[in-house]
Write an enzyme that holds these catalytic residues in place. Structure first.
Site, mmCIF file in Angstrom:
data_model
loop_
_atom_site.group_PDB
_atom_site.id
_atom_site.type_symbol
_atom_site.label_atom_id
_atom_site.label_comp_id
_atom_site.label_asym_id
_atom_site.label_seq_id
_atom_site.Cartn_x
_atom_site.Cartn_y
_atom_site.Cartn_z
ATOM 1 N N CYS A 1 0.927 -1.341 -0.142
ATOM 2 C CA CYS A 1 0.397 -0.311 0.262
ATOM 3 C C CYS A 1 0.927 1.123 -0.054
ATOM 4 O O CYS A 1 0.430 1.956 -0.220
ATOM 5 C CB CYS A 1 -1.248 -0.188 1.451
ATOM 6 S SG CYS A 1 -1.721 -1.041 1.461
ATOM 7 N N HIS B 1 -3.932 6.973 2.547
ATOM 8 C CA HIS B 1 -4.357 5.297 1.649
ATOM 9 C C HIS B 1 -5.628 4.948 2.184
ATOM 10 O O HIS B 1 -5.896 4.891 3.706
ATOM 11 C CB HIS B 1 -3.422 4.021 2.121
ATOM 12 C CG HIS B 1 -3.563 3.156 2.280
ATOM 13 N ND1 HIS B 1 -4.307 2.558 0.893
ATOM 14 C CD2 HIS B 1 -3.420 1.623 2.595
ATOM 15 C CE1 HIS B 1 -4.059 1.604 0.963
ATOM 16 N NE2 HIS B 1 -4.111 0.871 2.075
ATOM 17 N N ASN C 1 -10.429 -0.804 -0.750
ATOM 18 C CA ASN C 1 -8.592 -0.686 -0.781
ATOM 19 C C ASN C 1 -7.357 -1.039 -1.828
ATOM 20 O O ASN C 1 -7.671 -2.664 -1.835
ATOM 21 C CB ASN C 1 -8.217 -1.672 0.792
ATOM 22 C CG ASN C 1 -6.608 -1.984 1.058
ATOM 23 O OD1 ASN C 1 -5.661 -1.586 -0.256
ATOM 24 N ND2 ASN C 1 -6.489 -2.189 1.642
HETATM 25 O O1 UT7 Z 1 -4.459 -1.604 2.918
HETATM 26 C C1 UT7 Z 1 -2.817 -2.098 4.277
HETATM 27 C C2 UT7 Z 1 -3.230 -1.656 5.394
HETATM 28 N N1 UT7 Z 1 -4.971 -2.256 6.196
HETATM 29 C C3 UT7 Z 1 -5.189 -1.515 7.049
HETATM 30 O O2 UT7 Z 1 -5.243 -0.270 7.284
HETATM 31 C C4 UT7 Z 1 -6.183 -2.628 7.214
HETATM 32 C C5 UT7 Z 1 -6.823 -1.953 9.106
HETATM 33 N N2 UT7 Z 1 -7.821 -2.924 9.437
HETATM 34 C C6 UT7 Z 1 -8.561 -2.332 9.469
HETATM 35 O O3 UT7 Z 1 -8.976 -1.884 8.724
HETATM 36 C C7 UT7 Z 1 -9.883 -3.368 10.245
HETATM 37 O O4 UT7 Z 1 -9.322 -3.995 10.852
HETATM 38 C C8 UT7 Z 1 -10.827 -3.738 9.882
HETATM 39 C C9 UT7 Z 1 -12.035 -3.137 9.017
HETATM 40 C C10 UT7 Z 1 -10.141 -5.234 8.632
HETATM 41 C C11 UT7 Z 1 -11.941 -4.814 10.327
HETATM 42 O O5 UT7 Z 1 -12.992 -3.910 11.542
HETATM 43 P P1 UT7 Z 1 -12.641 -3.866 13.030
HETATM 44 O O6 UT7 Z 1 -13.138 -2.923 13.603
HETATM 45 O O7 UT7 Z 1 -10.924 -4.289 13.514
HETATM 46 O O8 UT7 Z 1 -13.141 -5.163 13.505
HETATM 47 P P2 UT7 Z 1 -12.412 -6.523 14.562
HETATM 48 O O9 UT7 Z 1 -11.335 -8.009 13.476
HETATM 49 O O10 UT7 Z 1 -11.793 -6.093 15.740
HETATM 50 O O11 UT7 Z 1 -14.029 -7.635 14.606
HETATM 51 C C12 UT7 Z 1 -15.051 -6.791 15.714
HETATM 52 C C13 UT7 Z 1 -15.898 -7.887 15.719
HETATM 53 C C14 UT7 Z 1 -15.989 -9.143 16.454
HETATM 54 O O12 UT7 Z 1 -16.435 -10.170 16.833
HETATM 55 P P3 UT7 Z 1 -16.246 -10.209 18.217
HETATM 56 O O13 UT7 Z 1 -14.879 -10.955 18.562
HETATM 57 O O14 UT7 Z 1 -16.388 -8.677 19.071
HETATM 58 O O15 UT7 Z 1 -17.478 -10.543 18.908
HETATM 59 C C15 UT7 Z 1 -14.915 -10.513 14.946
HETATM 60 O O16 UT7 Z 1 -15.531 -11.417 15.191
HETATM 61 O O17 UT7 Z 1 -16.309 -8.186 14.543
HETATM 62 C C16 UT7 Z 1 -16.437 -9.705 14.048
HETATM 63 N N3 UT7 Z 1 -16.080 -9.834 12.202
HETATM 64 C C17 UT7 Z 1 -17.053 -8.955 11.765
HETATM 65 N N4 UT7 Z 1 -18.676 -9.141 11.986
HETATM 66 C C18 UT7 Z 1 -19.633 -9.190 10.618
HETATM 67 C C19 UT7 Z 1 -15.285 -9.670 11.836
HETATM 68 N N5 UT7 Z 1 -15.171 -9.775 10.946
HETATM 69 C C20 UT7 Z 1 -16.896 -9.490 10.405
HETATM 70 C C21 UT7 Z 1 -17.382 -9.268 9.100
HETATM 71 N N6 UT7 Z 1 -18.438 -8.877 9.077
HETATM 72 N N7 UT7 Z 1 -16.992 -9.191 8.003
#
Ligand code: UT7
Length: 346
Positions: free
Chosen positions: A123, A271, A302
């Site tokens: 990225c 980005h 992304n």
């Molecule tokens: O390009 C290179 C740079 N990349 C980035 O900068 C990306 C950085 N990361 C992100 O943008 C975020 O971490 C994501 C968008 C990928 C995920 O968002 P998040 O707020 O960090 O979610 P999380 O992984 O912490 O998950 C939160 C909750 C979890 O459930 P519990 O444990 O709170 O019950 C996950 O299991 O959401 C759940 N979850 C989902 N729910 C519905 C994870 N993925 C999904 C999903 N749909 N697709």
């Protein structure tokens, strides 16, 4: 006595002369992504800001998309393809380990006088490319450098992995960098931290896939499942925290290296990974409300190396970034690697 080596000198200053992009026609909605993962349109929009992503046709390659964006950038720059001295292509989704995509793109667009190579900085790739192009033009290695960021994640995204399936999209963006009467690209701030290498990564190396195939062949048994494919994987939350806390200081370093204050900026093109990251960076930088912030992530998701040039080209096309404006560009991601610079909008 040993003879003294000749040296080259290039232009005193550089600038971006033209921009171009390629946006695949097929729009993939969150609803379509959710057919294969347990998620919802609401969750995806709320956590990432992404509403749709664009997907290339199966036969459309990284090279095809890059060539299209490159032709536009060359036309916008008002030069001809034969004026390009170097093609620098940033990608992590060109499916051939060799040959590189850049020579193929140079051939496709008729850049017959250009040297060409690929650059792998995920990225951060496009902003790394701009830094190399700026150096190359000032050092006299090339008069015009074509910098391309391109990705076809539809080939490497795991549609059943709910932590990444909705994030990545396809597309290409390009810029022509060349000589200038006045400074048009500030000193770039580049960095890398390999201790975070396994935060965004190919889920397994090709050598493991080969080993699995060989074991399967040796056993002679009819395989019940194929060796796992190397998809792009990510430790989302830790990358998120890193981006939010570590990238605002990088942006500030780039502004300082340009000899500017935050209040001098007209445009911010970070980005396009996640709207929450974009908002957090804008807040930490205390960007004045009149600064235009790129939010292309909503429509294209992304696109890694393509994200900054796609978003930047769109702002210029829509008249939100005007010729002569000062734009802070910043890429960050797998490596971990990051790069930022301030440029004058062409
Ligand atoms: O390009 C290179 C740079 N990349 C980035 O900068 C990306 C950085 N990361 C992100 O943008 C975020 O971490 C994501 C968008 C990928 C995920 O968002 P998040 O707020 O960090 O979610 P999380 O992984 O912490 O998950 C939160 C909750 C979890 O459930 P519990 O444990 O709170 O019950 C996950 O299991 O959401 C759940 N979850 C989902 N729910 C519905 C994870 N993925 C999904 C999903 N749909 N697709």
């Amino acid at each position: 006595m040993t003879a003294r080596l000749a040296q080259r000198r290039g232009a005193e200053f550089t600038r971006i002369h033209g921009l171009g992009d390629y946006r695949p026609r097929r729009v993939v909605t969150n609803a379509e992504i959710c057919e294969l993962i347990d998620s919802s349109d609401e969750w995806i929009k709320d956590r990432s800001g992404i509403a749709t992503r664009l997907q290339a046709e199966p036969q459309e390659s990284v090279v095809d998309m890059a060539a299209e964006a490159a032709r536009q950038a060359i036309e916008a720059a008002g030069i001809s393809a034969t004026d390009v001295g170097l093609v620098l292509l940033a990608t992590v989704t060109h499916p051939w380990q060799t040959p590189a995509a850049a020579p193929m793109v140079a051939h496709a667009i008729g850049a017959t006088n250009a040297s060409a190579f690929d650059l792998s900085a995920a990225c951060a790739g496009f902003c790394y490319g701009l830094a190399v192009a700026d150096d190359a033009v000032r050092a006299g290695s090339a008069e015009y450098v074509l910098v391309i960021g391109v990705e076809k994640f539809s080939d490497f995204r795991d549609p059943q992995d709910r932590s990444t399936a909705f994030i990545f999209g396809d597309g290409a963006g390009a810029a022509v960098v060349g000589p200038s009467q006045t400074p048009g690209i500030s000193p770039s701030v580049l960095g890398a931290d390999g201790s975070g290498a396994m935060q965004i990564f190919q889920s397994r190396p090709w050598t493991e896939v080969r080993r699995d195939w060989e074991e399967m062949a040796r056993s002679g048994a009819v395989p019940t499942e194929l060796p796992a494919w190397p998809y792009i994987a990510m430790e989302g939350p830790s990358v998120f925290r890193w981006a939010v806390y570590s990238m605002a200081p990088v942006a500030k370093q780039a502004i300082a290296a340009a000899g500017l204050q935050v209040s001098d900026l007209d445009v911010f093109v970070p980005h396009q990974a996640n709207m929450r990251i974009i908002d957090a960076l804008a807040k930490q930088l205390r960007l004045p409300p009149e600064v235009v912030v790129a939010r292309d992530v909503v429509d294209v998701a992304n696109t890694s190396a393509a994200s900054v040039p796609l978003a930047f080209t769109r702002l210029v096309r829509e008249g939100q970034a005007k010729s002569g404006d000062l734009a802070l560009l910043m890429g960050f991601g797998a490596g971990l690697a990051w790069a930022a610079q301030v440029v004058v909008v062409p």
